[in-house]
Design a protein around this motif. Structure first.
Motif, PDB file in Angstrom:
ATOM      1  N   GLY A 134       0.810  -1.209   0.000  1.00 59.07           N
ATOM      2  CA  GLY A 134       0.000   0.000   0.000  1.00 59.07           C
ATOM      3  C   GLY A 134       0.842   1.256   0.000  1.00 59.07           C
ATOM      4  N   VAL A 135       1.947   1.252   0.753  1.00 55.87           N
ATOM      5  CA  VAL A 135       2.859   2.404   0.750  1.00 55.87           C
ATOM      6  C   VAL A 135       3.417   2.618  -0.655  1.00 55.87           C
ATOM      7  N   GLY A 136       3.801   1.525  -1.307  1.00 60.33           N
ATOM      8  CA  GLY A 136       4.317   1.642  -2.670  1.00 60.33           C
ATOM      9  C   GLY A 136       3.279   2.215  -3.621  1.00 60.33           C
ATOM     10  N   MET A 137       2.030   1.766  -3.489  1.00 58.30           N
ATOM     11  CA  MET A 137       0.960   2.307  -4.332  1.00 58.30           C
ATOM     12  C   MET A 137       0.760   3.796  -4.079  1.00 58.30           C
ATOM     13  N   ALA A 138       0.761   4.182  -2.802  1.00 64.08           N
ATOM     14  CA  ALA A 138       0.550   5.586  -2.454  1.00 64.08           C
ATOM     15  C   ALA A 138       1.652   6.464  -3.035  1.00 64.08           C
ATOM     16  N   LEU A 139       2.895   6.004  -2.943  1.00 66.73           N
ATOM     17  CA  LEU A 139       4.010   6.770  -3.495  1.00 66.73           C
ATOM     18  C   LEU A 139       3.918   6.840  -5.015  1.00 66.73           C
ATOM     19  N   ALA A 148      -5.778   9.988  -6.397  1.00 64.99           N
ATOM     20  CA  ALA A 148      -6.365   8.762  -5.852  1.00 64.99           C
ATOM     21  C   ALA A 148      -5.721   8.422  -4.515  1.00 64.99           C
ATOM     22  N   LYS A 149      -6.479   7.766  -3.673  1.00 68.47           N
ATOM     23  CA  LYS A 149      -5.954   7.396  -2.361  1.00 68.47           C
ATOM     24  C   LYS A 149      -5.910   5.879  -2.219  1.00 68.47           C
ATOM     25  N   VAL A 150      -5.233   5.437  -1.170  1.00 63.97           N
ATOM     26  CA  VAL A 150      -5.060   4.012  -0.893  1.00 63.97           C
ATOM     27  C   VAL A 150      -5.558   3.730   0.522  1.00 63.97           C
ATOM     28  N   ILE A 151      -6.397   2.721   0.648  1.00 65.51           N
ATOM     29  CA  ILE A 151      -6.844   2.255   1.956  1.00 65.51           C
ATOM     30  C   ILE A 151      -6.385   0.813   2.111  1.00 65.51           C
ATOM     31  N   SER A 170       8.095   3.894   6.984  1.00 65.76           N
ATOM     32  CA  SER A 170       8.307   4.453   5.648  1.00 65.76           C
ATOM     33  C   SER A 170       7.197   5.427   5.275  1.00 65.76           C
ATOM     34  N   ALA A 171       5.950   5.023   5.529  1.00 61.29           N
ATOM     35  CA  ALA A 171       4.814   5.880   5.173  1.00 61.29           C
ATOM     36  C   ALA A 171       4.883   7.218   5.893  1.00 61.29           C
ATOM     37  N   ALA A 172       5.258   7.178   7.174  1.00 64.33           N
ATOM     38  CA  ALA A 172       5.366   8.425   7.936  1.00 64.33           C
ATOM     39  C   ALA A 172       6.533   9.271   7.429  1.00 64.33           C
ATOM     40  N   SER A 173       7.649   8.627   7.136  1.00 69.80           N
ATOM     41  CA  SER A 173       8.823   9.351   6.657  1.00 69.80           C
ATOM     42  C   SER A 173       8.552  10.026   5.316  1.00 69.80           C
ATOM     43  N   PHE A 174       7.825   9.326   4.434  1.00 67.06           N
ATOM     44  CA  PHE A 174       7.506   9.874   3.114  1.00 67.06           C
ATOM     45  C   PHE A 174       6.241  10.737   3.141  1.00 67.06           C
ATOM     46  N   ARG A 175       5.638  10.872   4.324  1.00 61.95           N
ATOM     47  CA  ARG A 175       4.460  11.716   4.514  1.00 61.95           C
ATOM     48  C   ARG A 175       3.361  11.386   3.505  1.00 61.95           C
ATOM     49  N   CYS A 176       2.967  10.125   3.532  1.00 61.57           N
ATOM     50  CA  CYS A 176       1.964   9.624   2.592  1.00 61.57           C
ATOM     51  C   CYS A 176       0.557  10.013   3.059  1.00 61.57           C
ATOM     52  N   ASP A 235      -1.185  15.667   5.436  1.00 60.98           N
ATOM     53  CA  ASP A 235       0.276  15.774   5.472  1.00 60.98           C
ATOM     54  C   ASP A 235       0.961  14.558   6.069  1.00 60.98           C
ATOM     55  N   ARG A 236       0.217  13.523   6.382  1.00 59.18           N
ATOM     56  CA  ARG A 236       0.802  12.306   6.954  1.00 59.18           C
ATOM     57  C   ARG A 236      -0.194  11.160   6.813  1.00 59.18           C
ATOM     58  N   PRO A 237       0.270   9.922   6.956  1.00 60.98           N
ATOM     59  CA  PRO A 237      -0.647   8.786   6.836  1.00 60.98           C
ATOM     60  C   PRO A 237      -1.608   8.712   8.015  1.00 60.98           C
ATOM     61  N   LYS A 238      -2.732   8.050   7.780  1.00 62.69           N
ATOM     62  CA  LYS A 238      -3.788   7.941   8.788  1.00 62.69           C
ATOM     63  C   LYS A 238      -4.064   6.475   9.088  1.00 62.69           C
ATOM     64  N   VAL A 239      -4.558   6.216  10.281  1.00 66.98           N
ATOM     65  CA  VAL A 239      -4.917   4.846  10.636  1.00 66.98           C
ATOM     66  C   VAL A 239      -6.176   4.850  11.494  1.00 66.98           C
ATOM     67  N   ILE A 240      -7.083   3.922  11.191  1.00 68.50           N
ATOM     68  CA  ILE A 240      -8.252   3.689  12.021  1.00 68.50           C
ATOM     69  C   ILE A 240      -8.074   2.337  12.699  1.00 68.50           C
TER      70      ILE A 240
END
Length: 281
Positions: A134-139, A148-151, A170-176, A235-240
């Motif tokens: 998912g991180v790769g897709m988002a980048l 488009a977004k990725v869940i 990685s997701a946080a570092s790349f601010r996905c 400005d950063r990844p989210k999690v539920i």
């Protein structure tokens, strides 16, 4: 092109979304009815989450599952396939004849997903890889200039995998900001309760730099509010962190001690279906 749902089109009411989750549970029960075994408890538990994701949040075209501008939904727990197939059938992407073959030898709908099935983004089965993909897709989407977004759905069991936390870093570092993780916290894994104590789960994600919401994953209202809260974060990844109950809607399955891979005795299924009907909300 017909877009089924967008993040700005919240036309379905809370009750309509509950109706969708009930329809998904009905489809799952019908798909699993003559198999005698399967990962039905997890599917029933996550139905409310998927109803909100697919019928409120995602942007996609059911006539063209490969539409380049679609939002991506990644099911990391491939053994939850019965739930995803139910969604794809509800959308008309999979036909009734097709989903009737779920889990059978030679079927295109195995008990763990693979990415040749229309509407399925990744091959599942080996846990701990969905978030990284998912991180790769988002980048990749960001590099392409796509909005488009990725869940990504993953389980609390997968939090025991080091690869999950590498992806989180990685997701946080790349601010996905175009990435949202959904952690299905149902408290079980293959042999029973969670082996490792992962709590406090929400605090761990926050410490990795993610925006966090923690909810009852079987409460449509809480899920919608969490998405609304996190949609504002860019400005950063989210999690539920979604606390779900395996077998939700079918009390006998909720109370079953071994709920990871459920085996159903001959003649028992009709009573389970009746329980689902009697517990509709």
């Amino acid at each position: 092109m017909t877009v089924i749902a967008t993040t700005t089109d919240h036309a379905l009411s809370t009750q309509q979304l509950r109706d969708k989750s009930y329809a998904l549970r009905q489809r799952m029960m019908n798909m699993a009815a003559d198999k005698g075994e399967g990962y039905i408890a997890q599917g029933l538990g996550i139905a409310d989450v998927l109803a909100v994701v697919y019928f409120r949040q995602l942007r996609f075209d059911a006539r063209n599952p490969e539409w380049a501008e679609r939002d991506r939904f990644v099911l990391s727990t491939g053994h939850y396939s019965v739930a995803l197939y139910a969604v794809l059938a509800e959308l008309g992407i999979l036909g009734d004849d097709e989903i009737a073959t779920y889990g059978l030898n030679g079927s295109a709908l195995p008990m763990s997903t693979f990415d040749e099935t229309p509407g399925v983004e990744i091959t599942g089965g080996s846990l701990g890889h969905g978030l990284g993909q998912g991180v790769g897709m988002a980048l990749g989407l960001r590099l392409d200039g796509s909005d488009a977004k990725v869940i990504v759905e993953l389980s609390d069991g997968e939090l025991q995998e080091g690869s999950t936390w590498e992806a989180a870093m990685s997701a946080a570092s790349f601010r996905c900001g175009n990435l949202t993780a959904l952690v299905d916290c149902n408290g079980i894994q293959a042999d029973g309760p969670m082996v490792l104590d992962m709590e406090p789960i929400a605090d761990k994600w926050a410490s990795f730099g993610w925006a966090v919401a923690e909810v009852n994953g079987n409460d449509i209202g809480e899920l919608c509010a969490a998405f609304d809260q996190l949609d504002a974060v860019t400005d950063r990844p989210k999690v539920i962190v979604a606390r779900t109950t395996p077998g939700y809607g079918v009390p006998t399955l909720v109370n079953r001690e071994r709920a990871h891979f459920v085996r159903v005795e001959p003649g028992e299924w009709a009573s389970l279906v009746k329980e689902l009907e009697n517990n509709r909300v």
